[in-house]
Design an enzyme around this catalytic site. Sequence first.
Site: not given
Length: 438
Positions: A12, A14, A174, A303, A319
């Site tokens: 992902g 990271g 969204e 996460d 971020q």
Amino acid sequence: MSQPRIIIVGAGFGGLAAAKALKKTPAEILLIDRTNHHLFQPLLYQVATSVLTPSQIATPIRSVLRNQKNTTVIMGEVTGVDKDQKCVIVSDADRQNVPIAYDYLILATGASHSYFGHNEFAEYAPGLKSLADAEAARNKILQAFETAEAEEDAARHQDLLTFILVGAGPTGVEMAGALAIFVRSTLKSDFRRIDPASARIVLVDMAPKVLGPFSDSLSKAAKQRLENLGVEVRLGHSVDQIDAGGIVIAGERIASATVIWTAGVAPSPAGKWLNVETDRAGRVRIQKDLTVPGHPEILVVGDTASLDQNGKPLAGVAQVAMQQGRYAGKLIHKRIVGSPPPHPFSYFDKGTMAVVGKGFAVLQSGKVQISGFAAWLTWAAVHLQFLATSSLRLGVFLQWVWTYLTGQRGDRLIVNHHGSEVAKPAPDSAAKPTFAGR
């Protein structure tokens, strides 16, 4: 003398950032992921609402790292870590529980859906964390309109065309905005027996406001925008029940064939693998250099990690994961080449954004708070920047321009994979298409 081996679990934000940061490191790097692609998760809702195709927000990991000769990509699933023997346990299509030794380990294993103790909801309210999830959501949404078009009894159309999103964070907001635009513009002239604009979109959350991390003024602006788009926002009440017929909230049943979970997330089981201290959510408590206490060779990012800064835990956003991934790669590189270690990790907050329908977004960065078209342009530019390759950036940009100008969407195909099911109508409104051949 053999080179040290660095294993990165998860490709992902990271994990990929860590791998790139190790490009010039004299080491053998193994990047292990369950899939063969890096996914830009913030745009999954655009696949679910037919704005983009899956290939526009994901790219093969091998393609991203094709010029990084010190890195090998393995498609497999890590099921455990033996921190004493310094190995990870990996399973793939051919082999099960194979130990692979490491000298350094970076865990960037991400998060999954959290149903807050109601795992029974998962069967009827799938989440939005993978390409498969997004395609399944798109199938359900499109199938709901097809089923309603074929339904002879007009009284049943409303239940079929009620879409419920559980969770009013960025994903839910969204998704609700994009779905409202989709049903009231793109689909408006495609059907003859139903009016797509009559679809009911309900966004529910137990929180008192939408977009909880945002300021009250931006939250209010986002809520007003949703309501202007025709979204029904229900706040302050938890969902009591979800079943095949819809949901129950505050004692009221809302019939729906399509419920999508856009609420909380749960970290990976990395904390259990390591048998170390975790926070209440199960995220691994790490030190300021992102290492696990007592094990300087193990770093946890994104996460899966729990780290406080300025007295508050860092949010589980892209971020944070990218900055932590780059730091982890830099730290290991310096150790291997014998350079002084970097300063403790410090997250630089570049701001938080959420788009709410066509041409409108909210942006919060420190004391800067803006909403409207300017925020939307900023949101678009930032998201394009963080896509993995230039080809993805160009493809998404052109699709966004085309959709903005014409209202036409990129992918409106119902693709039922072998063994999967399409959306089922609510039992009390069991639609029985009467067209010959259907």
